[in-house]
Design an enzyme around this catalytic site. Sequence first.
Site, PDB file in Angstrom:
ATOM      1  N   CYS A  10       0.873  -2.816   6.304  1.00  0.00           N
ATOM      2  CA  CYS A  10       0.257  -3.314   5.067  1.00  0.00           C
ATOM      3  C   CYS A  10       1.177  -4.381   4.479  1.00  0.00           C
ATOM      4  O   CYS A  10       2.024  -4.937   5.201  1.00  0.00           O
ATOM      5  CB  CYS A  10      -0.040  -2.184   4.087  1.00  0.00           C
ATOM      6  SG  CYS A  10       1.405  -1.309   3.461  1.00  0.00           S
ATOM      7  N   ASN A  13       4.480  -1.844   2.543  1.00  0.00           N
ATOM      8  CA  ASN A  13       4.922  -0.612   3.237  1.00  0.00           C
ATOM      9  C   ASN A  13       5.453   0.440   2.260  1.00  0.00           C
ATOM     10  O   ASN A  13       6.379   1.177   2.562  1.00  0.00           O
ATOM     11  CB  ASN A  13       5.983  -0.940   4.315  1.00  0.00           C
ATOM     12  CG  ASN A  13       6.285   0.215   5.276  1.00  0.00           C
ATOM     13  OD1 ASN A  13       7.415   0.359   5.726  1.00  0.00           O
ATOM     14  ND2 ASN A  13       5.302   1.038   5.581  1.00  0.00           N
ATOM     15  N   CYS A  15       2.683   1.827  -0.018  1.00  0.00           N
ATOM     16  CA  CYS A  15       1.460   2.539  -0.435  1.00  0.00           C
ATOM     17  C   CYS A  15       0.559   2.881   0.768  1.00  0.00           C
ATOM     18  O   CYS A  15       0.502   4.028   1.203  1.00  0.00           O
ATOM     19  CB  CYS A  15       0.662   1.708  -1.448  1.00  0.00           C
ATOM     20  SG  CYS A  15       1.546   1.401  -2.998  1.00  0.00           S
ATOM     21  N   ARG A  16      -0.141   1.884   1.299  1.00  0.00           N
ATOM     22  CA  ARG A  16      -1.174   2.176   2.292  1.00  0.00           C
ATOM     23  C   ARG A  16      -0.618   2.554   3.667  1.00  0.00           C
ATOM     24  O   ARG A  16      -1.014   3.584   4.229  1.00  0.00           O
ATOM     25  CB  ARG A  16      -2.125   0.967   2.434  1.00  0.00           C
ATOM     26  CG  ARG A  16      -2.957   0.733   1.188  1.00  0.00           C
ATOM     27  CD  ARG A  16      -3.611  -0.626   1.226  1.00  0.00           C
ATOM     28  NE  ARG A  16      -2.623  -1.695   1.127  1.00  0.00           N
ATOM     29  CZ  ARG A  16      -2.869  -2.980   1.269  1.00  0.00           C
ATOM     30  NH1 ARG A  16      -4.108  -3.368   1.534  1.00  0.00           N
ATOM     31  NH2 ARG A  16      -1.912  -3.878   1.145  1.00  0.00           N
ATOM     32  N   SER A  17       0.277   1.716   4.230  1.00  0.00           N
ATOM     33  CA  SER A  17       0.730   2.038   5.596  1.00  0.00           C
ATOM     34  C   SER A  17       1.603   3.292   5.659  1.00  0.00           C
ATOM     35  O   SER A  17       1.512   4.031   6.649  1.00  0.00           O
ATOM     36  CB  SER A  17       1.385   0.833   6.287  1.00  0.00           C
ATOM     37  OG  SER A  17       2.517   0.380   5.607  1.00  0.00           O
ATOM     38  N   ASP A 128      -5.863  -2.371  -1.665  1.00  0.00           N
ATOM     39  CA  ASP A 128      -4.491  -2.221  -2.156  1.00  0.00           C
ATOM     40  C   ASP A 128      -4.522  -1.495  -3.506  1.00  0.00           C
ATOM     41  O   ASP A 128      -5.098  -2.003  -4.466  1.00  0.00           O
ATOM     42  CB  ASP A 128      -3.888  -3.620  -2.307  1.00  0.00           C
ATOM     43  CG  ASP A 128      -2.425  -3.574  -2.683  1.00  0.00           C
ATOM     44  OD1 ASP A 128      -1.929  -2.489  -3.031  1.00  0.00           O
ATOM     45  OD2 ASP A 128      -1.788  -4.634  -2.626  1.00  0.00           O
TER      46      ASP A 128
HETATM   47  P1  4NP Z   1       1.006  -1.721   0.012  1.00  0.00           P
HETATM   48  O1  4NP Z   1       0.891  -2.019  -1.576  1.00  0.00           O
HETATM   49  O2  4NP Z   1       0.861  -3.069   0.710  1.00  0.00           O
HETATM   50  O3  4NP Z   1      -0.130  -0.833   0.277  1.00  0.00           O
HETATM   51  O4  4NP Z   1       2.366  -1.099   0.233  1.00  0.00           O
HETATM   52  C1  4NP Z   1       1.689  -2.938  -2.250  1.00  0.00           C
HETATM   53  C2  4NP Z   1       2.971  -2.593  -2.609  1.00  0.00           C
HETATM   54  C3  4NP Z   1       3.757  -3.495  -3.296  1.00  0.00           C
HETATM   55  C4  4NP Z   1       3.240  -4.723  -3.644  1.00  0.00           C
HETATM   56  C5  4NP Z   1       1.960  -5.068  -3.288  1.00  0.00           C
HETATM   57  C6  4NP Z   1       1.182  -4.172  -2.582  1.00  0.00           C
HETATM   58  N1  4NP Z   1       4.051  -5.643  -4.389  1.00  0.00           N
HETATM   59  O5  4NP Z   1       3.511  -6.699  -4.766  1.00  0.00           O
HETATM   60  O6  4NP Z   1       5.223  -5.379  -4.610  1.00  0.00           O
END
Ligand code: 4NP
Length: 169
Positions: A10, A13, A15-17, A128
């Site tokens: 994702c 790394n 939240c989703r992955s 997201d």
């Molecule tokens: P992820 O979510 O891609 O599912 O881990 C996010 C985590 C952090 C951020 C964006 C999306 N960020 O902008 O820091």
Amino acid sequence: MSNISVLFVCLGNICRSPTAHGVFEQMVGEAGLQKNITVDSCGTGDWHIGHSPDERSASAALARGYDLSHLRSRQINGSDFGQFDYILVMDKQNLLDVQAMCPSDYPGKLELFLDYANNFSETKEVPDPYYGGLSGFDNVIDLVEDASKTLLSTMKSSLQAGQSKQKQS
Ligand code: 4NP
């Protein structure tokens, strides 16, 4: 039996992955296939390298029986393309970002994770949840559980057929 490896990707790394990593790793363990299937996750971005999963993801996962506490964020790197059989991304922007750095030998390894979903066929992307409410984190688990079941079945079939690298192009 041969071995199969999967890398979930994702943006951050956190939240989703990592949710996909923890959920799928647990399903693999429950199937007794932890020696045959390697699971990892990473992000396309570098902001959260070394960080634990987002507390909201970790809490939502724990409430559904999945422990993410051992996971730490890392960024995707060039060696991942040779190392993993499946590289499964959470959204279309992830796909574009990973395609842009993918060596020409390996494009067949890249897929949207929700290509494996059965019950949530209206979307191909895991939204997201980072800037949204808590329900978004539960939604991630719903989608991930659905796709993980089909992915595990696919891998079981490959293992039984003795195919370790069937996603390689
Ligand atoms: P992820 O979510 O891609 O599912 O881990 C996010 C985590 C952090 C951020 C964006 C999306 N960020 O902008 O820091």
